[in-house]
Design an enzyme around this catalytic site. Structure first.
Site, PDB file in Angstrom:
ATOM      1  N   TYR A 229     -31.784 -41.599   5.507  1.00 47.15           N
ATOM      2  CA  TYR A 229     -31.969 -42.703   4.559  1.00 47.15           C
ATOM      3  C   TYR A 229     -31.535 -42.391   3.131  1.00 47.15           C
ATOM      4  CZ  TYR A 229     -34.578 -44.818   8.393  1.00 47.15           C
ATOM      5  OH  TYR A 229     -34.930 -45.342   9.610  1.00 47.15           O
ATOM      6  N   HIS A 358     -34.141 -55.122  28.421  1.00 50.99           N
ATOM      7  CA  HIS A 358     -34.359 -55.198  26.972  1.00 50.99           C
ATOM      8  C   HIS A 358     -33.004 -55.421  26.287  1.00 50.99           C
ATOM      9  CE1 HIS A 358     -36.763 -54.747  23.361  1.00 50.99           C
ATOM     10  NE2 HIS A 358     -35.628 -54.312  22.837  1.00 50.99           N
ATOM     11  N   ALA A 359     -32.941 -56.430  25.424  1.00 55.47           N
ATOM     12  CA  ALA A 359     -31.666 -56.830  24.833  1.00 55.47           C
ATOM     13  C   ALA A 359     -31.041 -55.704  24.012  1.00 55.47           C
ATOM     14  CB  ALA A 359     -31.885 -58.042  23.927  1.00 55.47           C
ATOM     15  N   HIS A 388     -29.721 -62.383  16.835  1.00 53.92           N
ATOM     16  CA  HIS A 388     -29.981 -60.994  16.429  1.00 53.92           C
ATOM     17  C   HIS A 388     -28.895 -60.063  16.981  1.00 53.92           C
ATOM     18  CE1 HIS A 388     -32.421 -57.296  15.686  1.00 53.92           C
ATOM     19  NE2 HIS A 388     -31.839 -56.897  16.807  1.00 53.92           N
ATOM     20  N   GLU A 389     -28.647 -60.168  18.271  1.00 55.12           N
ATOM     21  CA  GLU A 389     -27.685 -59.258  18.898  1.00 55.12           C
ATOM     22  C   GLU A 389     -26.288 -59.442  18.324  1.00 55.12           C
ATOM     23  OE1 GLU A 389     -28.655 -56.801  20.543  1.00 55.12           O
ATOM     24  OE2 GLU A 389     -30.708 -57.488  20.810  1.00 55.12           O
ATOM     25  N   HIS A 392     -25.509 -57.306  15.368  1.00 58.41           N
ATOM     26  CA  HIS A 392     -25.012 -55.953  15.685  1.00 58.41           C
ATOM     27  C   HIS A 392     -23.522 -56.008  16.041  1.00 58.41           C
ATOM     28  CE1 HIS A 392     -28.983 -54.169  15.694  1.00 58.41           C
ATOM     29  NE2 HIS A 392     -29.408 -54.859  16.722  1.00 58.41           N
ATOM     30  N   GLU A 416     -30.355 -53.695  12.029  1.00 56.71           N
ATOM     31  CA  GLU A 416     -31.302 -54.652  12.619  1.00 56.71           C
ATOM     32  C   GLU A 416     -31.449 -55.917  11.785  1.00 56.71           C
ATOM     33  OE1 GLU A 416     -32.171 -54.265  15.538  1.00 56.71           O
ATOM     34  OE2 GLU A 416     -31.596 -52.163  15.754  1.00 56.71           O
ATOM     35  N   TRP A 489     -52.875 -44.150  19.637  1.00 57.15           N
ATOM     36  CA  TRP A 489     -52.103 -45.403  19.692  1.00 57.15           C
ATOM     37  C   TRP A 489     -52.978 -46.591  19.335  1.00 57.15           C
ATOM     38  CZ3 TRP A 489     -47.229 -47.167  20.199  1.00 57.15           C
ATOM     39  CH2 TRP A 489     -47.028 -48.470  20.698  1.00 57.15           C
ATOM     40  N   HIS A 517     -38.988 -49.132  23.365  1.00 53.32           N
ATOM     41  CA  HIS A 517     -38.371 -48.145  22.485  1.00 53.32           C
ATOM     42  C   HIS A 517     -38.958 -46.750  22.628  1.00 53.32           C
ATOM     43  CE1 HIS A 517     -37.590 -52.183  21.078  1.00 53.32           C
ATOM     44  NE2 HIS A 517     -36.568 -51.740  20.372  1.00 53.32           N
ATOM     45  N   ARG A 526     -36.830 -48.751  11.695  1.00 54.95           N
ATOM     46  CA  ARG A 526     -35.706 -49.637  11.352  1.00 54.95           C
ATOM     47  C   ARG A 526     -36.092 -51.117  11.371  1.00 54.95           C
ATOM     48  NH1 ARG A 526     -31.994 -48.243  16.443  1.00 54.95           N
ATOM     49  NH2 ARG A 526     -32.407 -46.207  15.565  1.00 54.95           N
ATOM     50  N   TYR A 527     -36.940 -51.493  12.311  1.00 54.67           N
ATOM     51  CA  TYR A 527     -37.285 -52.916  12.432  1.00 54.67           C
ATOM     52  C   TYR A 527     -38.235 -53.340  11.317  1.00 54.67           C
ATOM     53  CZ  TYR A 527     -35.328 -52.281  17.112  1.00 54.67           C
ATOM     54  OH  TYR A 527     -34.513 -51.972  18.163  1.00 54.67           O
TER      55      TYR A 527
HETATM   56  O1  X8Z Z   1     -35.448 -54.341  20.211  1.00 54.46           O
HETATM   57  C1  X8Z Z   1     -35.157 -55.302  19.548  1.00 54.46           C
HETATM   58  C2  X8Z Z   1     -33.813 -56.009  19.744  1.00 54.46           C
HETATM   59  C3  X8Z Z   1     -32.750 -55.075  20.121  1.00 54.46           C
HETATM   60  S1  X8Z Z   1     -32.300 -53.996  18.838  1.00 54.46           S
HETATM   61  C4  X8Z Z   1     -33.946 -57.042  20.826  1.00 54.46           C
HETATM   62  N1  X8Z Z   1     -36.039 -55.816  18.645  1.00 54.46           N
HETATM   63  C5  X8Z Z   1     -37.346 -55.228  18.453  1.00 54.46           C
HETATM   64  C6  X8Z Z   1     -38.226 -55.418  19.676  1.00 54.46           C
HETATM   65  O2  X8Z Z   1     -37.883 -56.223  20.549  1.00 54.46           O
HETATM   66  O3  X8Z Z   1     -39.263 -54.766  19.761  1.00 54.46           O
HETATM   67  C7  X8Z Z   1     -35.806 -56.951  17.767  1.00 54.46           C
HETATM   68  C8  X8Z Z   1     -37.117 -57.187  17.073  1.00 54.46           C
HETATM   69  C9  X8Z Z   1     -37.933 -55.949  17.276  1.00 54.46           C
HETATM   70 ZN    ZN Z   2     -31.372 -54.936  17.292  1.00 58.44          ZN
END
Ligand code: X8Z
Ligand code: ZN
Length: 619
Positions: A229, A358-359, A388-389, A392, A416, A489, A517, A526-527
Site C-alpha cells: 500500500y 464465486h464471481a 462489479h466484475e 475489473h 475492487e 471469528w 475468500h 481491499r473490499y
Molecule cells: O468477492 C467479491 C466479488 C469478486 S472480487 C464478487 N466481492 C466481495 C464478496 O462477495 O464477499 C464483492 C463484494 C465483496
Molecule cells: Zn471484485
C-alpha cells in the site's frame, strides 16, 4: 484473474491482489549492504533484470491461467493436480525473482520505474511460499484442495443421493427469500457445516505461508499482505482503523434500526444483548442486508425498486444482463468488450459438474482474452455483481499496454472499487431509463427508500469488510491460535457487526471457511477500502460531469468527460503510487470517508430520528 495481483485470485498465484502497489521503501529491495561493500550490480543491470522479469511473466502467464481457469470451471482430482503444479512453477519463479532482486539493494542511479518494478516483485503473490520444494508442493496442494472444497461444498441429507444435496445457491436462496426463523437457521447451519473439514488444512496453510513470508523478510504473511500500500504495514493498519472510526457511527445507527425492525417481526426470539442473529439478515455471511429491504424500507409503496421483478418481466438472460452492464461502460466512451468475452466467459452454473461459482474476473493472456466466471441468476444482486466484475475487466483492458509488473490495481482496493463506483450510478432514474424501475418522481420519501436500499448493501458491508482480515492477520501473527479460531471469528463478528449466531458454535466448526475468500486465500481488506474509495471516485466523476445536485442523485451514464477521466486512471495501473493516482482523479492523495458520509447524509438523519429513545448498541 491474473497471475499476480488479480481481482480475485486463487491464492496461489495470483492475485496478489492483496498486495498491490509498492511496499514501503524501507522493506522492498533496499536492504542494507555492509558498509564499504561494493554494490554487486549496476543500474543498467537492474533495467535488464526487470525487463527479463516482465518477459518471463508474459511467457509463462497463459499456461498458468489455463490451469487455474480449468480447475475452477471443472473441479475434479485431475484439474486439482494440474493447478497445483502450475502454481508451484509460478511460485518457484517468484522466489527466484525475489532472490535475484536482492543484488540491486542500494545500487545507485536506478530509475524510478525500475525501482518500482523491483519493489513490486515481492508482492506478486498473496501466497508467499517456502523455498523447500516439499513444503512448496504441500502448500500448493493444500491451496488447491481448499479452493476445490469450497467450490464443491454441498449439504446433503443423504450423502449417497445427490438429489438430497443443496449447494450454496440453494441455501442462499432460502436466506434471501424466506423470512422464516427456523428455515433460515437450518439453511445457515447447513452451509456453515460444510466448512468443518477445511480446518486442518487451514492450520497447515497458515504455517506454510508464514514460513514463506519470513523467508523473504516479512514478520508473517499478514505483514506481507499489508505491505502493498505504498506505506508501512503499521500505517496501513492505522489507516483502516481511522477510516472505520469515520463510518462506525453511521453503521451503528443502521444496526440499531435493523435490529428493532427485526425485533418487531421476530419478537421474543431475538437475543436480549442487542446483537442481530447471524441467520436472519438475508445473507449467508450477514455482509449484505439488501434482502431485508421489504422489511426495512422507510415508506412502503412510495417507490418501486423491485429490479428482480423487472428482470423477470424483461426476460433477462445472463448474456443480456452482461450486455446491459457493458452498455454502461461503453456509454462512458470505454471500448466494447471483445467478442471472445461472451464466448469464453462462464456465465451460468453448469449442471453436469462442480465449479467455483464465486464471481471473478480474469485476464487470461494480458492481451485481450478477458472473461468472467459467474453463476448468474436473473436477480438484482447478480445484476449488480456483473457491473462489479466488468470494473475489473475494464481495468485489465486499460492497463494491458503496461509492463506486466505494473498490470495491477493502484492498490487492491482500487481494483475492487472500479465496478462498485459504477454500481453507485444505478440510481432509480438510470434504472427507469433502461426499463428496470418505475418512473417515480424523486421526492424525499423516495430518496430515503433508495438510500436505505443502497445502505443495506454498502453500509452493512463495512464492518464485515474490515473484520475478515483482522481475523487472518491475527491467525498469521499468532494472536489467534487454532484452539480459538472459531471463537475469535465470532468475537470479531460481534465486535464489528453486532451480529452473533443463535446456535452454539464450537472449535469443531470452522466458520471462516464458509466464506469464499478464506479457502480461496483472497485478501479481504481491499473490499473495505473499496467501499470507502468508490464514493470518492464517484464524487470526482460527478464533478467532472458537471453534476450539481446531491451526490446520491448523480449518475454519469453516457458522460464521456467523466468516462475519459476514469479511463485515464485505469490506464495507470500500478505504475505509480496509489496516492499519486488518487490525487490525479480526486485532487487528494488520501483515502477519506467524507464522500460516503455526504452520500448517505439524508439516511443518517432519518436513522438518528428513528432510533431516538430506542435501545441502541450491543454488549
Ligand atoms: O468477492 C467479491 C466479488 C469478486 S472480487 C464478487 N466481492 C466481495 C464478496 O462477495 O464477499 C464483492 C463484494 C465483496
Ligand atoms: Zn471484485
Amino acid at each position: 484473474m491474473k497471475l499476480f495481483r488479480s481481482a480475485l485470485a486463487l491464492a496461489v498465484t495470483l492475485g496478489l491482489a492483496a498486495c498491490q502497489g509498492t511496499p514501503t521503501r524501507a522493506e522492498a529491495g533496499h536492504e542494507a549492504r555492509p558498509a564499504g561493500a561494493k554494490p554487486a550490480a549496476t543500474a543498467a543491470e537492474a533495467d535488464a533484470f526487470i525487463a527479463g522479469v516482465n518477459k518471463e511473466i508474459r511467457d509463462t502467464y497463459r499456461e498458468i491461467t489455463a490451469a487455474q481457469w480449468v480447475s475452477e470451471t471443472y473441479i475434479n482430482a485431475d484439474t486439482e493436480v494440474l493447478v497445483s503444479k502450475a502454481n508451484e512453477r509460478n511460485l518457484v519463479r517468484v522466489s527466484k525473482n525475489v532472490e535475484d532482486a536482492r543484488k540491486f539493494a542500494g545500487v545507485s542511479g536506478i530509475s524510478p520505474a525500475t525501482q518500482r518494478g523491483i519493489d513490486l516483485i515481492k508482492l506478486q503473490t498473496a501466497m508467499p511460499a517456502p523455498k523447500d520444494p516439499a513444503k512448496l508442493a504441500e502448500l500448493t496442494e493444500i491451496a488447491s484442495r481448499l479452493n476445490a472444497a469450497y467450490g464443491s461444498g454441498k449439504s446433503c441429507k443423504d450423502a449417497s443421493d445427490p438429489k438430497t444435496c443443496r449447494n450454496l445457491d440453494d441455501l442462499s436462496k432460502v436466506l434471501a427469500e424466506k423470512r422464516d426463523w427456523d428455515l433460515d437457521l437450518e439453511a445457515w447451519t447447513a452451509w456453515h457445516d460444510t466448512a468443518r473439514g477445511m480446518r486442518k488444512d487451514y492450520v497447515r496453510f497458515a504455517e506454510l505461508v508464514n514460513e514463506g513470508a519470513r523467508e523473504i523478510g516479512y514478520g508473517d504473511a499478514g505483514e506481507a499482505w499489508r505491505s502493498g500500500y505504498d506505506m508501512s504495514p503499521a500505517d496501513l493498519r492505522k489507516e483502516t482503523d481511522r477510516l472505520w472510526s469515520q463510518v462506525k457511527p453511521l453503521y451503528d445507527e443502521l444496526q440499531c434500526y435493523a435490529r428493532n425492525k427485526l425485533a418487531a417481526k421476530y419478537g421474543a426470539k431475538m437475543p436480549k444483548d442487542g446483537t442481530i442473529p447471524a441467520h436472519i439478515t438475508g445473507n449467508m455471511w450477514a455482509q449484505d442486508w439488501s434482502a431485508l429491504y421489504p422489511l426495512l424500507q422507510p415508506y412502503p409503496g412510495v417507490s418501486n425498486l423491485d429490479v428482480d421483478a423487472a428482470l423477470k418481466r424483461g426476460k433477462y438472460t445472463p448474456e443480456k444482463m452482461a450486455q446491459r452492464a457493458e452498455d454502461f461502460y461503453t456509454s462512458l466512451g470505454f471500448p466494447s468488450l471483445p467478442k471472445s468475452f461472451y464466448t469464453n466467459s462462464q456465465l451460468k452454473r453448469p449442471q453436469d459438474r462442480d465449479v467455483v461459482c464465486h464471481a471473478s474476473a480474469w485476464d487470461i493472456d494480458l492481451a485481450g482474452d478477458v472473461r468472467i466466471k459467474m453463476c448468474i441468476n436473473p436477480n438484482e444482486e447478480d445484476f449488480r455483481t456483473i457491473y462489479h466484475e466488468l470494473g475489473h475487466i475494464y481495468y485489465y483492458l486499460a492497463y494491458n499496454p503496461l509492463p506486466p509488473l505494473f498490470q495491477t490495481g493502484a492498490h487492491d482496493g482500487f481494483h475492487e472499487a472500479i465496478g462498485d463506483t459504477i454500481q453507485l450510478n444505478l440510481t432509480p432514474s438510470y434504472l427507469a431509463q433502461i426499463g428496470l424501475a418505475g418512473n417515480a418522481k424523486a421526492n424525499p420519501k423516495a430518496v430515503l427508500n433508495a438510500q436505505m436500499k443502497q445502505a443495506l448493501e454498502k453500509i452493512a458491508f463495512l464492518p464485515f469488510g474490515k473484520l475478515i482480515d483482522e481475523w487472518r492477520w491475527g491467525v498469521f501473527d499468532g494472536s489467534i491460535t487454532p484452539a480459538n479460531y472459531n471463537a475469535a471469528w465470532w468475537e470479531l463478528k460481534k465486535k464489528y457487526q453486532g451480529v452473533a449466531p443463535v446456535v452454539a458454535r464450537t472449535e469443531n466448526d470452522f466458520d471462516p471457511g464458509a466464506k469464499y475468500h478464506v479457502p480461496g486465500n483472497t485478501p479481504y481488506m481491499r473490499y473495505f477500502l473499496a467501499h470507502i474509495l468508490q464514493f470518492q471516485f464517484q464524487r470526482s466523476l460527478c464533478e467532472a460531469a458537471g453534476f450539481k445536485g446531491p451526490l446520491h442523485e448523480c449518475s454519469v451514464y453516457g458522460n464521456k468527460t467523466a468516462g475519459a477521466k476514469y479511463w485515464a486512471m485505469l490506464q495507470k495501473g500500478a505504475s505509480q503510487t496509489w496516492q499519486a493516482t488518487l490525487s490525479e482523479l480526486t485532487g487528494k492523495g488520501e483515502m477519506d470517508a467524507s464522500a460516503i458520509l455526504d452520500y448517505f447524509a439524508p439516511l443518517y438523519g432519518y436513522l438518528k430520528e428513528q432510533n431516538r429513545g430506542k435501545d441502541c448498541g450491543w454488549q
